[in-house]
Design a protein around this motif. Structure first.
Motif, mmCIF file in Angstrom:
data_model
loop_
_atom_site.group_PDB
_atom_site.id
_atom_site.type_symbol
_atom_site.label_atom_id
_atom_site.label_comp_id
_atom_site.label_asym_id
_atom_site.label_seq_id
_atom_site.Cartn_x
_atom_site.Cartn_y
_atom_site.Cartn_z
ATOM 1 N N GLU A 149 0.829 -1.205 0.000
ATOM 2 C CA GLU A 149 0.000 0.000 0.000
ATOM 3 C C GLU A 149 0.864 1.256 0.000
ATOM 4 O O GLU A 149 0.560 2.238 -0.708
ATOM 5 C CB GLU A 149 -0.925 0.010 1.234
ATOM 6 N N GLU A 150 1.967 1.240 0.775
ATOM 7 C CA GLU A 150 2.862 2.398 0.819
ATOM 8 C C GLU A 150 3.596 2.570 -0.500
ATOM 9 O O GLU A 150 3.824 3.702 -0.958
ATOM 10 C CB GLU A 150 3.854 2.240 1.972
ATOM 11 N N ILE A 151 3.979 1.452 -1.140
ATOM 12 C CA ILE A 151 4.649 1.527 -2.449
ATOM 13 C C ILE A 151 3.697 2.122 -3.489
ATOM 14 O O ILE A 151 4.106 2.915 -4.349
ATOM 15 C CB ILE A 151 5.135 0.135 -2.879
ATOM 16 N N ALA A 152 2.434 1.771 -3.416
ATOM 17 C CA ALA A 152 1.449 2.288 -4.371
ATOM 18 C C ALA A 152 1.270 3.794 -4.242
ATOM 19 O O ALA A 152 0.848 4.460 -5.192
ATOM 20 C CB ALA A 152 0.108 1.579 -4.172
ATOM 21 N N GLU A 153 1.601 4.365 -3.072
ATOM 22 C CA GLU A 153 1.454 5.797 -2.850
ATOM 23 C C GLU A 153 2.686 6.590 -3.273
ATOM 24 O O GLU A 153 2.659 7.822 -3.242
ATOM 25 C CB GLU A 153 1.165 6.056 -1.368
ATOM 26 N N LEU A 154 3.756 5.899 -3.673
ATOM 27 C CA LEU A 154 4.958 6.593 -4.123
ATOM 28 C C LEU A 154 4.697 7.297 -5.451
ATOM 29 O O LEU A 154 3.815 6.896 -6.213
ATOM 30 C CB LEU A 154 6.111 5.599 -4.288
ATOM 31 N N PRO A 155 5.454 8.350 -5.764
ATOM 32 C CA PRO A 155 5.330 9.006 -7.068
ATOM 33 C C PRO A 155 5.576 8.011 -8.201
ATOM 34 O O PRO A 155 6.370 7.078 -8.044
ATOM 35 C CB PRO A 155 6.419 10.090 -7.024
ATOM 36 N N ASN B 243 8.282 1.910 -9.282
ATOM 37 C CA ASN B 243 8.775 0.602 -9.722
ATOM 38 C C ASN B 243 10.274 0.421 -9.505
ATOM 39 O O ASN B 243 10.860 -0.533 -10.011
ATOM 40 C CB ASN B 243 8.441 0.403 -11.212
ATOM 41 N N ASP B 244 10.875 1.327 -8.749
ATOM 42 C CA ASP B 244 12.308 1.251 -8.475
ATOM 43 C C ASP B 244 12.509 0.664 -7.079
ATOM 44 O O ASP B 244 12.150 1.293 -6.081
ATOM 45 C CB ASP B 244 12.927 2.646 -8.546
ATOM 46 N N PRO B 245 13.084 -0.551 -6.966
ATOM 47 C CA PRO B 245 13.252 -1.200 -5.645
ATOM 48 C C PRO B 245 14.072 -0.379 -4.662
ATOM 49 O O PRO B 245 13.959 -0.576 -3.450
ATOM 50 C CB PRO B 245 13.970 -2.509 -5.994
ATOM 51 N N ARG B 246 14.899 0.531 -5.149
ATOM 52 C CA ARG B 246 15.717 1.329 -4.237
ATOM 53 C C ARG B 246 14.874 2.204 -3.321
ATOM 54 O O ARG B 246 15.332 2.619 -2.254
ATOM 55 C CB ARG B 246 16.676 2.219 -5.042
ATOM 56 N N TYR B 247 13.649 2.492 -3.735
ATOM 57 C CA TYR B 247 12.775 3.357 -2.943
ATOM 58 C C TYR B 247 11.726 2.569 -2.168
ATOM 59 O O TYR B 247 10.799 3.152 -1.610
ATOM 60 C CB TYR B 247 12.079 4.368 -3.860
ATOM 61 N N HIS B 248 11.863 1.252 -2.122
ATOM 62 C CA HIS B 248 10.843 0.431 -1.478
ATOM 63 C C HIS B 248 11.167 0.137 -0.013
ATOM 64 O O HIS B 248 10.752 -0.876 0.531
ATOM 65 C CB HIS B 248 10.666 -0.888 -2.241
ATOM 66 N N HIS B 249 11.915 1.020 0.619
ATOM 67 C CA HIS B 249 12.220 0.842 2.037
ATOM 68 C C HIS B 249 12.359 2.213 2.687
ATOM 69 O O HIS B 249 12.564 3.219 2.012
ATOM 70 C CB HIS B 249 13.518 0.044 2.223
ATOM 71 N N SER B 250 12.217 2.234 3.989
ATOM 72 C CA SER B 250 12.381 3.464 4.759
ATOM 73 C C SER B 250 13.466 3.258 5.807
ATOM 74 O O SER B 250 13.703 2.134 6.264
ATOM 75 C CB SER B 250 11.067 3.858 5.445
ATOM 76 N N ILE B 251 14.149 4.340 6.161
ATOM 77 C CA ILE B 251 15.215 4.289 7.161
ATOM 78 C C ILE B 251 14.799 5.157 8.349
ATOM 79 O O ILE B 251 14.434 6.320 8.176
ATOM 80 C CB ILE B 251 16.546 4.778 6.575
ATOM 81 N N GLU B 252 14.839 4.576 9.517
ATOM 82 C CA GLU B 252 14.503 5.287 10.747
ATOM 83 C C GLU B 252 15.732 5.359 11.653
ATOM 84 O O GLU B 252 16.493 4.400 11.763
ATOM 85 C CB GLU B 252 13.356 4.595 11.477
#
Length: 211
Positions: free
Chosen positions: A25-31, A36-45
């Motif tokens: 669901e969060e990936i679907a909300e990305l620009p 479709n770029d796996p590099r943006y499919h994670h978050s860092i806290e």
């Protein structure tokens, strides 16, 4: 810290870095351009784990981040000066890390038109500035009126393009297949030099992405 007394360590902090994969669901909300770029499919806290005044030792676990706040002591400037120092980070089981630091301090000599006018006691410039503000206010109001007029025309064009009782899901594929008809362009009173562009836009998939 080795070097001149202009630098000092204010605080040393440690923070835990964790990485989490985004949900579908969060990936679907990305620009769209990164969806479709796996590099943006994670978050860092980053979670604070402790801090020190740089005198008391600070425990740092493997893969944690260390932040060092370094302060520079300001001075009464006379001409251009340069200062340098070296930040050394060390600890049990660590390889020593050295970070060279330097500053180049100078003064920009110059003044704006307002300061120049004040120094010269030039009231004419102040009057010109006041007149410019009034003109800008009038221009903004005129633009607002023009936007309201355009809004009315835009609503009228939309009503011509898609009648209120029409199903948009049927109108859009029809426009994409057939483009802008001459009859519709005439009803919209569309200038001749704009018709080819609107026709190409109607047939494209770009407008479909905007919807």
């Amino acid at each position: 810290m080795a070097g001149e007394g202009k630098f000092r360590i204010d605080r040393v902090a440690c923070q835990i870095v964790t990485e989490q994969r985004l949900t579908p669901e969060e990936i679907a909300e990305l620009p769209p351009h990164v969806r479709n770029d796996p590099r943006y499919h994670h978050s860092i806290e980053r979670t604070p784990a402790g801090s020190s005044n740089a005198i008391t030792p600070l425990a740092v676990d493997f893969a944690n981040e260390v932040l060092v706040d370094v302060l520079y002591a300001a001075e009464d400037l006379v001409g251009q000066t340069a200062h340098s120092a070296k930040l050394v980070i060390s600890g049990t089981g660590w390889s020593e890390v050295s970070v060279p630091m330097s500053t180049l301090v100078g003064k920009v000599e110059g003044e704006g038109r307002r300061l120049g006018a004040v120094a010269a006691n030039d009231s004419q410039w102040v009057q010109v500035h006041a007149a410019s503000l009034v003109a800008a206010t009038v221009l903004q109001r005129n633009l607002a009126d023009q936007v309201r007029d355009i809004e009315a025309w835009a609503k009228q064009d939309i009503q011509i393009l898609i009648p209120p009782d029409a199903d948009v899901r049927q109108v859009r594929p029809n426009m994409q297949a057939n483009g802008l008809s001459a009859n519709l362009a005439d009803r919209m009173d569309l200038p001749t030099n704009q018709r080819d562009g609107i026709n190409a836009l109607s047939r494209s998939s770009f407008t479909e992405q905007l919807e």
